[in-house]
Design a protein around this motif. Sequence first.
Motif, PDB file in Angstrom:
ATOM      1  N   TYR A 108       0.840  -1.191   0.000  1.00 55.03           N
ATOM      2  CA  TYR A 108       0.000   0.000   0.000  1.00 55.03           C
ATOM      3  C   TYR A 108       0.879   1.246   0.000  1.00 55.03           C
ATOM      4  CZ  TYR A 108      -3.737  -3.205   1.117  1.00 55.03           C
ATOM      5  OH  TYR A 108      -4.635  -4.231   1.071  1.00 55.03           O
ATOM      6  N   LEU A 109       0.572   2.182  -0.883  1.00 47.54           N
ATOM      7  CA  LEU A 109       1.313   3.439  -0.951  1.00 47.54           C
ATOM      8  C   LEU A 109       0.611   4.511  -0.127  1.00 47.54           C
ATOM      9  CD1 LEU A 109       1.588   2.098  -4.142  1.00 47.54           C
ATOM     10  CD2 LEU A 109       3.469   3.676  -3.852  1.00 47.54           C
ATOM     11  N   LYS A 110       1.157   5.696  -0.135  1.00 48.87           N
ATOM     12  CA  LYS A 110       0.565   6.803   0.620  1.00 48.87           C
ATOM     13  C   LYS A 110      -0.838   7.110   0.112  1.00 48.87           C
ATOM     14  CE  LYS A 110       4.977   8.980   1.530  1.00 48.87           C
ATOM     15  NZ  LYS A 110       5.798  10.157   1.350  1.00 48.87           N
ATOM     16  N   ASN A 111      -1.711   7.521   1.013  1.00 54.67           N
ATOM     17  CA  ASN A 111      -3.112   7.788   0.665  1.00 54.67           C
ATOM     18  C   ASN A 111      -3.298   8.941  -0.304  1.00 54.67           C
ATOM     19  OD1 ASN A 111      -4.119   5.696   2.157  1.00 54.67           O
ATOM     20  ND2 ASN A 111      -4.416   6.935   3.990  1.00 54.67           N
ATOM     21  N   ASP A 112      -2.361   9.878  -0.349  1.00 53.42           N
ATOM     22  CA  ASP A 112      -2.547  11.048  -1.200  1.00 53.42           C
ATOM     23  C   ASP A 112      -2.038  10.861  -2.625  1.00 53.42           C
ATOM     24  OD1 ASP A 112       0.082  10.944  -0.446  1.00 53.42           O
ATOM     25  OD2 ASP A 112       0.276  13.083   0.002  1.00 53.42           O
ATOM     26  N   SER A 113      -1.507   9.698  -2.954  1.00 52.81           N
ATOM     27  CA  SER A 113      -1.014   9.477  -4.313  1.00 52.81           C
ATOM     28  C   SER A 113      -2.114   8.869  -5.189  1.00 52.81           C
ATOM     29  CB  SER A 113       0.212   8.562  -4.302  1.00 52.81           C
ATOM     30  OG  SER A 113      -0.148   7.257  -3.928  1.00 52.81           O
ATOM     31  N   LEU A 114      -1.992   9.057  -6.480  1.00 54.24           N
ATOM     32  CA  LEU A 114      -2.941   8.485  -7.434  1.00 54.24           C
ATOM     33  C   LEU A 114      -2.865   6.954  -7.417  1.00 54.24           C
ATOM     34  CD1 LEU A 114      -4.971   8.837  -9.761  1.00 54.24           C
ATOM     35  CD2 LEU A 114      -3.018   8.926 -11.304  1.00 54.24           C
ATOM     36  N   LEU A 115      -1.656   6.422  -7.330  1.00 52.55           N
ATOM     37  CA  LEU A 115      -1.448   4.979  -7.255  1.00 52.55           C
ATOM     38  C   LEU A 115      -1.647   4.535  -5.805  1.00 52.55           C
ATOM     39  CD1 LEU A 115      -0.587   2.368  -8.674  1.00 52.55           C
ATOM     40  CD2 LEU A 115       1.781   3.009  -8.221  1.00 52.55           C
ATOM     41  N   ARG A 116      -2.685   3.753  -5.555  1.00 53.01           N
ATOM     42  CA  ARG A 116      -3.040   3.353  -4.187  1.00 53.01           C
ATOM     43  C   ARG A 116      -2.226   2.157  -3.688  1.00 53.01           C
ATOM     44  NH1 ARG A 116      -6.014   7.190  -1.610  1.00 53.01           N
ATOM     45  NH2 ARG A 116      -7.422   8.118  -3.098  1.00 53.01           N
ATOM     46  N   ASN A 117      -2.112   1.116  -4.544  1.00 51.78           N
ATOM     47  CA  ASN A 117      -1.328  -0.057  -4.137  1.00 51.78           C
ATOM     48  C   ASN A 117      -0.824  -0.825  -5.338  1.00 51.78           C
ATOM     49  OD1 ASN A 117      -3.369  -2.076  -4.864  1.00 51.78           O
ATOM     50  ND2 ASN A 117      -4.510  -1.339  -3.101  1.00 51.78           N
ATOM     51  N   ILE A 118       0.136  -1.688  -5.067  1.00 53.67           N
ATOM     52  CA  ILE A 118       0.725  -2.561  -6.075  1.00 53.67           C
ATOM     53  C   ILE A 118       0.600  -3.983  -5.554  1.00 53.67           C
ATOM     54  CG2 ILE A 118       2.806  -3.185  -7.337  1.00 53.67           C
ATOM     55  CD1 ILE A 118       3.769  -0.274  -6.859  1.00 53.67           C
ATOM     56  N   THR A 119       0.056  -4.863  -6.369  1.00 54.41           N
ATOM     57  CA  THR A 119      -0.136  -6.253  -5.970  1.00 54.41           C
ATOM     58  C   THR A 119       0.634  -7.169  -6.909  1.00 54.41           C
ATOM     59  OG1 THR A 119      -2.342  -5.760  -5.104  1.00 54.41           O
ATOM     60  CG2 THR A 119      -1.862  -8.063  -5.599  1.00 54.41           C
ATOM     61  N   LEU A 120       1.437  -8.037  -6.341  1.00 50.15           N
ATOM     62  CA  LEU A 120       2.089  -9.111  -7.082  1.00 50.15           C
ATOM     63  C   LEU A 120       1.270 -10.371  -6.850  1.00 50.15           C
ATOM     64  CD1 LEU A 120       5.782  -8.474  -6.011  1.00 50.15           C
ATOM     65  CD2 LEU A 120       4.671  -7.705  -8.104  1.00 50.15           C
ATOM     66  N   TYR A 121       1.051 -11.155  -7.896  1.00 49.77           N
ATOM     67  CA  TYR A 121       0.243 -12.352  -7.709  1.00 49.77           C
ATOM     68  C   TYR A 121       0.723 -13.481  -8.597  1.00 49.77           C
ATOM     69  CZ  TYR A 121      -2.170 -11.036 -12.038  1.00 49.77           C
ATOM     70  OH  TYR A 121      -2.467 -10.704 -13.336  1.00 49.77           O
TER      71      TYR A 121
END
Length: 159
Positions: A108-121
């Motif tokens: 999870y990235l910072k709440n104020d950025s456009l990109l919210r999270n990155i998921t590897l699967y």
Amino acid sequence: MGFMSLGCGWDYGRKCQWETDILVGFLPKAWSDRTHTTFTLKQNYIPWSIRCCDRFAVEPLSCGIYLNLITGEDYWVREPDRYPGDSYYGFTSRLRAHLYFGQRFTYYLKNDSLLRNITLYYEFSANDLDIIAKCGNKSLELSEIVYFSVGIKFQLLRL
């Protein structure tokens, strides 16, 4: 889904445990007779997410179903006339339904950025035709019908 896919989707449910994704992909000529485009409608279910710290979570089980359509003259929805009878094969070669299960790891990235999270699967899947073939042919190995996928998912917005 092809060699590489790109798409969009949304999550919903009480704890956002359901996701629906629409993807467009491609299969390069290196793995086929020619380059093909694929279209995928994917339904994901993530029963639980375990937060390991403020910014990291593990989803020990993700599962779902997806429909995959491939383009090209060699793939059909209705059998071509060259096959005898009304239902020589009895299935479409253009559209496959897949069942899958796997795991995911989310940062999870910072709440104020456009990109919210990155998921590897990663996922293990099998399609309808291969599952039916396995039921009728016990000598068919699981490794011949199960496919392995890896991916990265970027969540841009949360509404």
